[in-house]
Scaffold this motif. Structure first.
Motif, PDB file in Angstrom:
ATOM      1  N   GLU A  14       1.057  -1.057   0.058  1.00  0.00           N
ATOM      2  CA  GLU A  14       0.064  -0.180  -0.003  1.00  0.00           C
ATOM      3  C   GLU A  14       0.981   1.458   0.234  1.00  0.00           C
ATOM      4  O   GLU A  14       2.223   1.239   0.477  1.00  0.00           O
ATOM      5  CB  GLU A  14      -0.734   0.351   1.391  1.00  0.00           C
ATOM      6  CG  GLU A  14      -1.377   1.050   1.369  1.00  0.00           C
ATOM      7  CD  GLU A  14      -2.259   1.237   2.706  1.00  0.00           C
ATOM      8  OE1 GLU A  14      -3.603   2.179   2.390  1.00  0.00           O
ATOM      9  OE2 GLU A  14      -2.420   0.718   3.038  1.00  0.00           O
ATOM     10  N   THR A  15       0.154   2.009  -0.549  1.00  0.00           N
ATOM     11  CA  THR A  15       1.353   3.351  -0.618  1.00  0.00           C
ATOM     12  C   THR A  15       0.850   4.760  -0.051  1.00  0.00           C
ATOM     13  O   THR A  15      -0.541   4.588  -0.662  1.00  0.00           O
ATOM     14  CB  THR A  15       1.735   4.035  -2.471  1.00  0.00           C
ATOM     15  OG1 THR A  15       2.463   2.317  -2.732  1.00  0.00           O
ATOM     16  CG2 THR A  15       2.735   4.763  -2.688  1.00  0.00           C
ATOM     17  N   LYS A  16       1.145   4.910   1.162  1.00  0.00           N
ATOM     18  CA  LYS A  16       0.093   6.188   1.208  1.00  0.00           C
ATOM     19  C   LYS A  16       0.603   6.885   1.652  1.00  0.00           C
ATOM     20  O   LYS A  16       2.135   7.304   0.516  1.00  0.00           O
ATOM     21  CB  LYS A  16       0.237   5.369   2.705  1.00  0.00           C
ATOM     22  CG  LYS A  16      -0.345   4.277   3.582  1.00  0.00           C
ATOM     23  CD  LYS A  16      -0.323   4.354   4.850  1.00  0.00           C
ATOM     24  CE  LYS A  16      -1.060   3.718   5.607  1.00  0.00           C
ATOM     25  NZ  LYS A  16      -2.147   3.734   7.220  1.00  0.00           N
ATOM     26  N   GLU A  17       0.893   8.271   1.707  1.00  0.00           N
ATOM     27  CA  GLU A  17       0.751  10.113   1.418  1.00  0.00           C
ATOM     28  C   GLU A  17       2.118  10.030   1.994  1.00  0.00           C
ATOM     29  O   GLU A  17       3.140  10.771   1.321  1.00  0.00           O
ATOM     30  CB  GLU A  17      -0.261  10.893   1.740  1.00  0.00           C
ATOM     31  CG  GLU A  17       0.306  12.198   1.242  1.00  0.00           C
ATOM     32  CD  GLU A  17      -0.735  13.250   1.596  1.00  0.00           C
ATOM     33  OE1 GLU A  17      -0.467  14.076   2.036  1.00  0.00           O
ATOM     34  OE2 GLU A  17      -1.696  12.829   1.540  1.00  0.00           O
ATOM     35  N   SER A  18       2.041   9.276   3.414  1.00  0.00           N
ATOM     36  CA  SER A  18       3.991   9.844   4.164  1.00  0.00           C
ATOM     37  C   SER A  18       4.152   7.724   4.178  1.00  0.00           C
ATOM     38  O   SER A  18       5.661   8.002   5.376  1.00  0.00           O
ATOM     39  CB  SER A  18       3.439  10.178   5.453  1.00  0.00           C
ATOM     40  OG  SER A  18       2.339   9.287   6.112  1.00  0.00           O
ATOM     41  N   ALA A  19       4.476   7.453   3.475  1.00  0.00           N
ATOM     42  CA  ALA A  19       5.009   5.521   3.893  1.00  0.00           C
ATOM     43  C   ALA A  19       4.403   4.844   2.426  1.00  0.00           C
ATOM     44  O   ALA A  19       3.182   4.954   2.363  1.00  0.00           O
ATOM     45  CB  ALA A  19       3.853   4.767   5.249  1.00  0.00           C
ATOM     46  N   LEU A  20       5.168   3.874   2.714  1.00  0.00           N
ATOM     47  CA  LEU A  20       5.063   2.564   1.889  1.00  0.00           C
ATOM     48  C   LEU A  20       4.544   1.043   3.031  1.00  0.00           C
ATOM     49  O   LEU A  20       5.157   1.487   3.972  1.00  0.00           O
ATOM     50  CB  LEU A  20       6.259   2.631   1.644  1.00  0.00           C
ATOM     51  CG  LEU A  20       6.250   1.113  -0.277  1.00  0.00           C
ATOM     52  CD1 LEU A  20       5.225   1.405  -0.885  1.00  0.00           C
ATOM     53  CD2 LEU A  20       7.228   0.894  -0.886  1.00  0.00           C
ATOM     54  N   VAL A  21       4.098   0.317   2.869  1.00  0.00           N
ATOM     55  CA  VAL A  21       3.340   0.043   3.702  1.00  0.00           C
ATOM     56  C   VAL A  21       3.319  -2.261   3.206  1.00  0.00           C
ATOM     57  O   VAL A  21       2.660  -1.939   2.457  1.00  0.00           O
ATOM     58  CB  VAL A  21       2.042  -0.276   4.861  1.00  0.00           C
ATOM     59  CG1 VAL A  21       1.819  -1.099   5.712  1.00  0.00           C
ATOM     60  CG2 VAL A  21       1.972   1.236   5.154  1.00  0.00           C
ATOM     61  N   TRP A  22       3.930  -2.632   3.553  1.00  0.00           N
ATOM     62  CA  TRP A  22       3.296  -3.997   3.829  1.00  0.00           C
ATOM     63  C   TRP A  22       2.392  -5.084   3.955  1.00  0.00           C
ATOM     64  O   TRP A  22       2.655  -4.872   5.385  1.00  0.00           O
ATOM     65  CB  TRP A  22       5.065  -4.848   3.262  1.00  0.00           C
ATOM     66  CG  TRP A  22       4.424  -6.878   2.748  1.00  0.00           C
ATOM     67  CD1 TRP A  22       4.817  -6.940   0.686  1.00  0.00           C
ATOM     68  CD2 TRP A  22       5.261  -7.414   3.436  1.00  0.00           C
ATOM     69  NE1 TRP A  22       4.701  -7.817   1.335  1.00  0.00           N
ATOM     70  CE2 TRP A  22       4.438  -9.016   2.367  1.00  0.00           C
ATOM     71  CE3 TRP A  22       4.835  -7.636   4.580  1.00  0.00           C
ATOM     72  CZ2 TRP A  22       4.559  -9.790   2.467  1.00  0.00           C
ATOM     73  CZ3 TRP A  22       4.781  -9.195   4.849  1.00  0.00           C
ATOM     74  CH2 TRP A  22       5.052 -10.147   3.913  1.00  0.00           C
ATOM     75  N   HIS A  23       1.702  -5.276   3.318  1.00  0.00           N
ATOM     76  CA  HIS A  23       0.580  -5.835   4.422  1.00  0.00           C
ATOM     77  C   HIS A  23      -0.154  -7.812   4.012  1.00  0.00           C
ATOM     78  O   HIS A  23       0.205  -8.082   2.686  1.00  0.00           O
ATOM     79  CB  HIS A  23      -0.455  -5.311   4.200  1.00  0.00           C
ATOM     80  CG  HIS A  23      -1.530  -3.890   4.271  1.00  0.00           C
ATOM     81  ND1 HIS A  23      -1.346  -3.338   5.661  1.00  0.00           N
ATOM     82  CD2 HIS A  23      -0.954  -2.614   3.485  1.00  0.00           C
ATOM     83  CE1 HIS A  23      -1.779  -2.164   5.828  1.00  0.00           C
ATOM     84  NE2 HIS A  23      -1.536  -1.694   4.463  1.00  0.00           N
ATOM     85  N   TYR A  24       0.270  -8.579   5.013  1.00  0.00           N
ATOM     86  CA  TYR A  24      -0.103  -9.501   5.129  1.00  0.00           C
ATOM     87  C   TYR A  24      -1.164 -10.288   5.570  1.00  0.00           C
ATOM     88  O   TYR A  24      -0.750 -11.291   5.792  1.00  0.00           O
ATOM     89  CB  TYR A  24       1.422 -10.507   5.131  1.00  0.00           C
ATOM     90  CG  TYR A  24       1.630  -9.736   6.890  1.00  0.00           C
ATOM     91  CD1 TYR A  24       1.786 -11.276   7.668  1.00  0.00           C
ATOM     92  CD2 TYR A  24       2.652  -8.889   7.324  1.00  0.00           C
ATOM     93  CE1 TYR A  24       1.477 -10.799   8.930  1.00  0.00           C
ATOM     94  CE2 TYR A  24       2.807  -8.969   8.511  1.00  0.00           C
ATOM     95  CZ  TYR A  24       2.353 -10.110   9.820  1.00  0.00           C
ATOM     96  OH  TYR A  24       3.090  -9.604  10.996  1.00  0.00           O
TER      97      TYR A  24
END
Length: 168
Positions: A14-24
């Protein structure tokens, strides 16, 4: 993160405005957890000299710029309200993972400052029974919904108070 997404069914970036997140959360729980630990170790090693923070949360691994946090946002929001002459009377903070802990700490520390109304009510709630800086616990999203409905109902009753209306 792309490599881990390709090798872990049920994971996504997930590309957020202020972060890059890997969800599992949709991955096999054991394999997803194993992959998350591997990814966290890899990112911490590769990004050690970069101005970013790498954290794991509830079924996620997050990379964001250092100094960006929910606590900082909460602090700035409350400060702006005070600058505008609006002292908050009610503050409700709800979160469900470790990335929310700085937000809970911020609003808890704000309680001891004169920046809130003297009658201010401040509530920090974490979702799920776990160690937290939040003072209150809610079991799940259903309990959050019931609490918010109760607050809305109480607010409606407080707005219409027959004792405050004088008959003519």
């Amino acid at each position: 993160m792309k490599l881990y997404t390709e090798t872990t069914d049920g994971s996504a970036i997930e590309t957020k405005e202020s972060a890059l997140v890997w969800h599992y959360q949709d991955a096999d729980p054991d394999f997803g957890s194993f992959q998350a630990k591997e990814l966290l170790d890899h990112l911490e090693s590769v990004l050690a000299n970069e101005p970013v923070s790498v954290k794991s949360g509830q079924q996620l691994v997050e990379v964001k710029p250092q100094g960006v946090s929910k606590g900082l946002v909460a602090e700035q929001l409350l400060s702006r309200m005070v600058q505008r002459g609006t002292l908050p009377e009610f503050v409700l903070c709800i979160g469900d993972d470790r990335s929310d802990e700085d937000m809970f700490e911020c609003i808890t520390s704000v309680m001891s400052r004169p920046s809130l109304s003297p009658i201010a009510e401040v509530f920090a709630c974490t979702v799920g029974q776990k160690p937290s800086k939040a003072k209150y616990y809610l079991d799940d999203t259903g309990e959050i919904t019931r609490m918010l409905q109760g607050l809305a109902s109480a607010s409606d009753q407080a707005t219409w108070n027959p004792s405050s209306h004088v008959p003519l």
